[in-house]
Write a protein that holds these residues in place. Structure first.
Motif, mmCIF file in Angstrom:
data_model
loop_
_atom_site.group_PDB
_atom_site.id
_atom_site.type_symbol
_atom_site.label_atom_id
_atom_site.label_comp_id
_atom_site.label_asym_id
_atom_site.label_seq_id
_atom_site.Cartn_x
_atom_site.Cartn_y
_atom_site.Cartn_z
ATOM 1 N N ALA A 64 0.868 -1.187 -0.135
ATOM 2 C CA ALA A 64 0.013 0.054 -0.096
ATOM 3 C C ALA A 64 1.045 1.302 -0.072
ATOM 4 N N SER A 65 0.435 2.453 -0.542
ATOM 5 C CA SER A 65 0.901 3.704 -0.267
ATOM 6 C C SER A 65 0.867 4.179 1.235
ATOM 7 N N GLU A 118 3.076 13.230 1.218
ATOM 8 C CA GLU A 118 1.654 13.403 1.468
ATOM 9 C C GLU A 118 0.892 13.955 0.226
ATOM 10 N N GLN A 119 1.211 15.110 -0.266
ATOM 11 C CA GLN A 119 0.385 15.856 -1.452
ATOM 12 C C GLN A 119 0.315 14.700 -2.572
ATOM 13 N N GLU A 120 1.027 13.752 -2.577
ATOM 14 C CA GLU A 120 0.795 13.002 -3.786
ATOM 15 C C GLU A 120 -0.391 12.222 -3.591
ATOM 16 N N LEU A 121 -0.750 11.919 -2.464
ATOM 17 C CA LEU A 121 -1.725 10.897 -2.171
ATOM 18 C C LEU A 121 -3.347 11.869 -1.523
ATOM 19 N N ILE A 122 -3.339 13.014 -2.011
ATOM 20 C CA ILE A 122 -4.321 13.809 -1.998
ATOM 21 C C ILE A 122 -5.496 13.212 -2.561
ATOM 22 N N ASP A 123 -6.763 13.016 -1.896
ATOM 23 C CA ASP A 123 -7.742 12.155 -2.277
ATOM 24 C C ASP A 123 -8.965 13.351 -2.155
ATOM 25 N N VAL A 124 -9.826 13.546 -3.218
ATOM 26 C CA VAL A 124 -10.567 14.602 -3.443
ATOM 27 C C VAL A 124 -11.968 14.137 -3.200
ATOM 28 N N ARG A 161 -9.303 -3.086 5.434
ATOM 29 C CA ARG A 161 -8.358 -2.031 6.025
ATOM 30 C C ARG A 161 -7.333 -2.879 6.625
ATOM 31 N N ASP A 162 -7.727 -3.999 7.458
ATOM 32 C CA ASP A 162 -6.898 -4.873 8.335
ATOM 33 C C ASP A 162 -5.936 -5.828 7.135
ATOM 34 N N MET A 163 -6.281 -6.188 5.943
ATOM 35 C CA MET A 163 -5.476 -6.680 5.164
ATOM 36 C C MET A 163 -4.350 -5.652 4.766
ATOM 37 N N ILE A 164 -4.502 -4.317 4.190
ATOM 38 C CA ILE A 164 -4.004 -3.424 3.709
ATOM 39 C C ILE A 164 -2.831 -3.123 5.007
ATOM 40 N N ARG A 165 -3.247 -2.877 6.225
ATOM 41 C CA ARG A 165 -2.313 -2.411 7.211
ATOM 42 C C ARG A 165 -1.398 -3.472 7.566
ATOM 43 N N ALA A 166 -1.848 -4.644 7.234
ATOM 44 C CA ALA A 166 -0.834 -5.828 7.489
ATOM 45 C C ALA A 166 0.232 -5.717 6.487
ATOM 46 N N GLY A 167 0.060 -5.245 5.500
ATOM 47 C CA GLY A 167 0.997 -5.385 4.357
ATOM 48 C C GLY A 167 2.199 -4.659 4.312
ATOM 49 N N VAL A 168 3.059 -4.418 3.249
ATOM 50 C CA VAL A 168 4.100 -3.556 3.145
ATOM 51 C C VAL A 168 3.640 -1.917 2.750
ATOM 52 N N TYR A 194 -0.815 6.709 7.785
ATOM 53 C CA TYR A 194 -1.468 5.599 7.551
ATOM 54 C C TYR A 194 -1.441 5.070 6.083
ATOM 55 N N PRO A 195 -1.930 3.763 5.933
ATOM 56 C CA PRO A 195 -1.871 3.331 4.429
ATOM 57 C C PRO A 195 -3.175 3.807 3.598
ATOM 58 N N SER A 196 -2.884 3.915 2.427
ATOM 59 C CA SER A 196 -3.922 4.263 1.455
ATOM 60 C C SER A 196 -3.837 3.885 -0.023
ATOM 61 N N PRO A 197 -4.561 3.790 -0.805
ATOM 62 C CA PRO A 197 -4.338 3.668 -2.142
ATOM 63 C C PRO A 197 -3.227 4.522 -2.782
ATOM 64 N N PRO A 198 -2.721 4.313 -3.926
ATOM 65 C CA PRO A 198 -2.620 2.833 -4.726
ATOM 66 C C PRO A 198 -2.262 2.107 -3.801
ATOM 67 N N VAL A 199 -2.776 0.582 -4.233
ATOM 68 C CA VAL A 199 -2.558 -0.812 -3.553
ATOM 69 C C VAL A 199 -2.358 -1.591 -4.482
ATOM 70 N N LEU A 200 -1.298 -2.469 -4.176
ATOM 71 C CA LEU A 200 -0.761 -3.736 -5.079
ATOM 72 C C LEU A 200 -1.275 -4.848 -4.285
ATOM 73 N N PHE A 201 -1.792 -5.814 -5.223
ATOM 74 C CA PHE A 201 -2.222 -7.140 -4.546
ATOM 75 C C PHE A 201 -1.553 -8.086 -5.392
ATOM 76 N N GLY A 202 -0.740 -9.133 -4.878
ATOM 77 C CA GLY A 202 -0.297 -10.223 -5.604
ATOM 78 C C GLY A 202 -1.300 -11.078 -6.071
ATOM 79 N N ALA A 203 -0.994 -12.020 -7.062
ATOM 80 C CA ALA A 203 -1.983 -12.838 -7.493
ATOM 81 C C ALA A 203 -2.613 -13.761 -6.524
ATOM 82 N N ALA A 204 -1.570 -14.364 -5.595
ATOM 83 C CA ALA A 204 -2.031 -15.278 -4.298
ATOM 84 C C ALA A 204 -2.846 -14.608 -3.673
#
Length: 199
Positions: A129-130, A173-179, A160-167, A135-145
């Motif tokens: 996750a980014s 911060e400005q790159e991740l601005i969500d409007v 959220r739990d799955m993403i928090r447990a990832g890398v 805190y994590p946010s999109p963009p997020v990568l999920f491997g095929a498994a």
């Protein structure tokens, strides 16, 4: 590292823009002389993904002109993860090694950051996750498994739990601005001195 050529980009552009007011789609609002929702598509246009898909509902943006396959989400209210599942299903059907979930209302995401997500993925079980450092946010990568696990998600907390447990890959911060609101769009316009900013 997971090669970009084996990765599907799923751009989520199917929200109802409820927090933005009764305007149709916030993604059609202008930012730096192009629709807000088109920025990520243009920024990532030259990244050699295996495939790029746009999950859409209601916006007028021509993602197909930017080499996206359009997947309509006819019922985006059924749950918050519906568009994510459509993107992951497409990646699974394409035999991709990973899927990157990006949001069309995050107009400042860069190609460099997307490559950093891919570099941080250590195999088919990766969840990357980014993050703004807090805190994590999109963009997020999920491997095929992890595709089946993502497709089984019906609860926001599970996601959220799955993403928090990832890398987590930290970026500006400005790159991740969500409007999400008119006020946030106006703040972003002012931040970059956009011509649409209110005087």
């Amino acid at each position: 590292m997971i090669p970009v050529e084996q990765t599907v980009l799923a751009l989520l552009a199917a929200g109802k823009s409820k927090r933005f007011g009764d305007i149709g789609s916030k993604l059609d609002e202008m930012f730096l002389s192009r629709p807000l929702g088109l920025h990520v598509a243009v920024t990532l246009e030259d990244v050699p993904f295996k495939e790029r898909v746009a999950i859409t509902n209601g916006c007028e943006i021509d993602f197909a002109a930017h080499r996206f396959t359009i997947i309509p989400d006819h019922d985006p209210d059924r749950d918050m993860a519906s568009a994510v599942r459509l993107g992951v299903e497409r990646a699974r059907d394409a035999g991709a090694a990973a899927v990157i979930i990006a949001l069309a209302d995050m107009p400042r995401v860069t190609a460099t950051h997307i490559y950093r997500l891919l570099d941080a993925a250590d195999g088919p079980s990766a969840v990357v996750a980014s993050s703004n450092g807090r805190y994590p946010s999109p963009p997020v990568l999920f491997g095929a498994a992890r595709f089946d696990e993502v497709l089984a998600i019906r609860d926001d907390q599970d996601a959220r739990d799955m993403i928090r447990a990832g890398v987590h890959v930290v970026t500006n911060e400005q790159e991740l601005i969500d409007v999400d609101t008119p006020e946030e769009l106006e703040q972003l316009r002012a931040l970059v001195h956009a011509p649409e900013a209110r005087r």
